[in-house]
Design a protein around this motif. Structure first.
Motif, mmCIF file in Angstrom:
data_model
loop_
_atom_site.group_PDB
_atom_site.id
_atom_site.type_symbol
_atom_site.label_atom_id
_atom_site.label_comp_id
_atom_site.label_asym_id
_atom_site.label_seq_id
_atom_site.Cartn_x
_atom_site.Cartn_y
_atom_site.Cartn_z
ATOM 1 N N GLU A 1 0.838 -1.196 0.000
ATOM 2 C CA GLU A 1 0.000 0.000 0.000
ATOM 3 C C GLU A 1 0.873 1.246 0.000
ATOM 4 O O GLU A 1 1.961 1.259 0.577
ATOM 5 N N THR A 2 0.401 2.299 -0.646
ATOM 6 C CA THR A 2 1.185 3.535 -0.726
ATOM 7 C C THR A 2 1.409 4.165 0.641
ATOM 8 O O THR A 2 2.344 4.941 0.808
ATOM 9 N N SER A 3 0.574 3.826 1.621
ATOM 10 C CA SER A 3 0.745 4.386 2.961
ATOM 11 C C SER A 3 2.005 3.876 3.648
ATOM 12 O O SER A 3 2.408 4.401 4.688
ATOM 13 N N ARG A 4 2.645 2.844 3.055
ATOM 14 C CA ARG A 4 3.893 2.302 3.598
ATOM 15 C C ARG A 4 5.021 2.331 2.569
ATOM 16 O O ARG A 4 5.966 1.571 2.656
ATOM 17 N N LEU A 5 4.905 3.243 1.622
ATOM 18 C CA LEU A 5 5.840 3.269 0.506
ATOM 19 C C LEU A 5 6.521 4.627 0.384
ATOM 20 O O LEU A 5 5.875 5.678 0.471
ATOM 21 N N LEU A 6 7.848 4.584 0.197
ATOM 22 C CA LEU A 6 8.647 5.776 -0.086
ATOM 23 C C LEU A 6 9.188 5.621 -1.497
ATOM 24 O O LEU A 6 9.849 4.630 -1.807
ATOM 25 N N TRP A 7 8.907 6.624 -2.372
ATOM 26 C CA TRP A 7 9.286 6.470 -3.778
ATOM 27 C C TRP A 7 9.733 7.819 -4.325
ATOM 28 O O TRP A 7 9.003 8.799 -4.259
ATOM 29 N N LEU B 1 3.256 5.662 7.562
ATOM 30 C CA LEU B 1 3.838 4.898 8.657
ATOM 31 C C LEU B 1 5.064 4.155 8.128
ATOM 32 O O LEU B 1 4.916 3.304 7.230
ATOM 33 N N PRO B 2 6.252 4.481 8.644
ATOM 34 C CA PRO B 2 6.559 5.500 9.651
ATOM 35 C C PRO B 2 6.432 6.914 9.086
ATOM 36 O O PRO B 2 6.320 7.098 7.871
ATOM 37 N N SER B 3 6.443 7.880 9.990
ATOM 38 C CA SER B 3 6.270 9.266 9.584
ATOM 39 C C SER B 3 7.497 10.083 9.992
ATOM 40 O O SER B 3 7.957 9.998 11.122
ATOM 41 N N LEU B 4 8.028 10.849 9.037
ATOM 42 C CA LEU B 4 9.135 11.757 9.297
ATOM 43 C C LEU B 4 8.823 13.098 8.626
ATOM 44 O O LEU B 4 8.118 13.131 7.616
ATOM 45 N N PRO B 5 9.332 14.208 9.169
ATOM 46 C CA PRO B 5 9.053 15.512 8.553
ATOM 47 C C PRO B 5 9.738 15.700 7.208
ATOM 48 O O PRO B 5 9.294 16.484 6.380
ATOM 49 N N ALA B 6 10.837 14.978 6.980
ATOM 50 C CA ALA B 6 11.573 15.073 5.711
ATOM 51 C C ALA B 6 12.238 13.721 5.450
ATOM 52 O O ALA B 6 12.671 13.045 6.381
ATOM 53 N N TRP B 7 12.330 13.351 4.166
ATOM 54 C CA TRP B 7 12.785 12.002 3.837
ATOM 55 C C TRP B 7 14.065 11.948 3.006
ATOM 56 O O TRP B 7 14.627 10.871 2.818
ATOM 57 N N LEU B 8 14.551 13.074 2.501
ATOM 58 C CA LEU B 8 15.667 13.028 1.557
ATOM 59 C C LEU B 8 16.936 12.433 2.176
ATOM 60 O O LEU B 8 17.570 11.552 1.590
ATOM 61 N N ARG C 1 17.223 8.968 -21.842
ATOM 62 C CA ARG C 1 17.846 8.277 -20.698
ATOM 63 C C ARG C 1 16.801 7.451 -19.943
ATOM 64 O O ARG C 1 15.656 7.870 -19.783
ATOM 65 N N GLN C 2 17.232 6.284 -19.444
ATOM 66 C CA GLN C 2 16.345 5.457 -18.638
ATOM 67 C C GLN C 2 16.002 6.178 -17.332
ATOM 68 O O GLN C 2 16.854 6.833 -16.728
ATOM 69 N N ILE C 3 14.763 6.017 -16.921
ATOM 70 C CA ILE C 3 14.306 6.605 -15.660
ATOM 71 C C ILE C 3 14.849 5.770 -14.501
ATOM 72 O O ILE C 3 14.806 4.540 -14.528
ATOM 73 N N GLN C 4 15.342 6.448 -13.485
ATOM 74 C CA GLN C 4 15.852 5.763 -12.301
ATOM 75 C C GLN C 4 14.868 5.933 -11.143
ATOM 76 O O GLN C 4 14.296 7.009 -10.948
ATOM 77 N N HIS C 5 14.691 4.866 -10.366
ATOM 78 C CA HIS C 5 13.758 4.875 -9.236
ATOM 79 C C HIS C 5 14.505 4.558 -7.936
ATOM 80 O O HIS C 5 15.436 3.754 -7.922
ATOM 81 N N PHE C 6 14.050 5.178 -6.857
ATOM 82 C CA PHE C 6 14.528 4.886 -5.504
ATOM 83 C C PHE C 6 13.298 4.492 -4.693
ATOM 84 O O PHE C 6 12.408 5.333 -4.474
ATOM 85 N N ALA C 7 13.223 3.243 -4.266
ATOM 86 C CA ALA C 7 12.010 2.741 -3.618
ATOM 87 C C ALA C 7 12.323 2.082 -2.285
ATOM 88 O O ALA C 7 13.292 1.325 -2.163
ATOM 89 N N VAL C 8 11.482 2.362 -1.289
ATOM 90 C CA VAL C 8 11.593 1.735 0.032
ATOM 91 C C VAL C 8 10.187 1.331 0.460
ATOM 92 O O VAL C 8 9.257 2.145 0.411
ATOM 93 N N TRP C 9 10.053 0.088 0.892
ATOM 94 C CA TRP C 9 8.771 -0.407 1.390
ATOM 95 C C TRP C 9 8.943 -0.801 2.852
ATOM 96 O O TRP C 9 9.914 -1.468 3.222
ATOM 97 N N PHE C 10 7.992 -0.371 3.682
ATOM 98 C CA PHE C 10 7.986 -0.711 5.107
ATOM 99 C C PHE C 10 6.864 -1.711 5.359
ATOM 100 O O PHE C 10 5.718 -1.336 5.620
#
Length: 244
Positions: A9-15, A32-39, A90-99
């Motif tokens: 679910e997107t509620s647990r996804l950083l993309w 969830l989890p929640s942070l004020p900034a993710w970079l 150029r190919q698109i690059q993705h950075f993905a994290v799932w909790f």
């Protein structure tokens, strides 16, 4: 260990990714989890990762409102889009994290429970939102028109659209969970982040104690009174000279 979840679910996804014409933006941040900034968190998790490398570990969040830090298990991947390219080719690059919704003590079992291509499966699920003309294919003239004075950012608009993505199936119908740990998985040290404390109420009493503050207030009041008396005396003298 059973699969942590059969859907993402997107509620647990950083993309974080880019579009055909626009540069890197977050198109999804987790609730969830929640942070004020993710970079900085994303850079710590995937900044030095090679394309296709699979990572997992724990993110520990020290929230001032909580009694103790909370740990969240995650899987992460940095990879190239197999189908999409930007306007230069150029190919698109993705950075993905799932909790995934698993307890932190189960983190070491994730490589044997999550498909090695989990990120590609999620990307397929994002085709109707991220892959649409409203997000990925946003034309260049629309991006140029999206100036600083716009009432909301392009990233905020993209996140609102991507948030509509239905839960993405992580496994095909009848497909068993992975049984062997893929050699590409790499365990990272626990990453610790601290949420900023909420702004405190400003006290009218300055540091150094209430008594010192009272003295300063009384001193200011005395100075104002003396100034008024002096002004009154000058006016009286001026009136006397004029009458004379």
């Amino acid at each position: 260990m059973p699969a942590p979840a059969r859907t993402v679910e997107t509620s647990r996804l950083l993309w974080r990714t880019r579009g055909e014409h626009w540069d890197y933006e977050f198109i999804c941040v987790p609730e969830l989890p929640s942070l004020p900034a993710w970079l900085t968190t994303l850079e710590a998790l995937l900044g030095d990762a090679g394309a296709g490398e699979l990572r997992y570990g724990l993110l520990e969040v020290d929230d001032a409102a909580a009694r103790a830090p909370r740990a969240f298990a995650y899987v992460a991947a940095r990879f190239l889009d197999p189908a999409r390219r930007d306007w230069t080719g150029r190919q698109i690059q993705h950075f993905a994290v799932w909790f995934p919704p698993v307890p932190p003590e189960a983190v070491d079992a994730l490589p044997a429970a999550v498909p090695a291509d989990w990120h590609l499966r999620v990307l397929d699920g994002l085709a109707a939102t991220y892959g649409s003309g409203e997000v990925f294919g946003l034309p260049e003239e629309a991006i140029r028109a999206w100036k600083r004075s716009h009432r909301e950012s392009r990233a905020a608009s993209a996140m609102e659209i991507v948030k509509r993505t239905p839960p993405v199936a992580l496994f095909d119908e009848g497909e068993p969970a992975p049984s062997l740990q893929d050699a590409r998985w790499k365990r990272l040290p626990t990453l610790k982040k601290k949420s900023p404390e909420p702004p405190r109420e400003v006290s009218l009493v300055v540091a150094g104690g209430r008594r010192g503050g009272v003295r300063r207030v009384f001193g200011c009041f005395t100075a104002v009174v003396m100034m008024l008396v002096a002004v009154h005396q000058l006016m009286a003298c001026g009136a006397a000279i004029h009458l004379g």
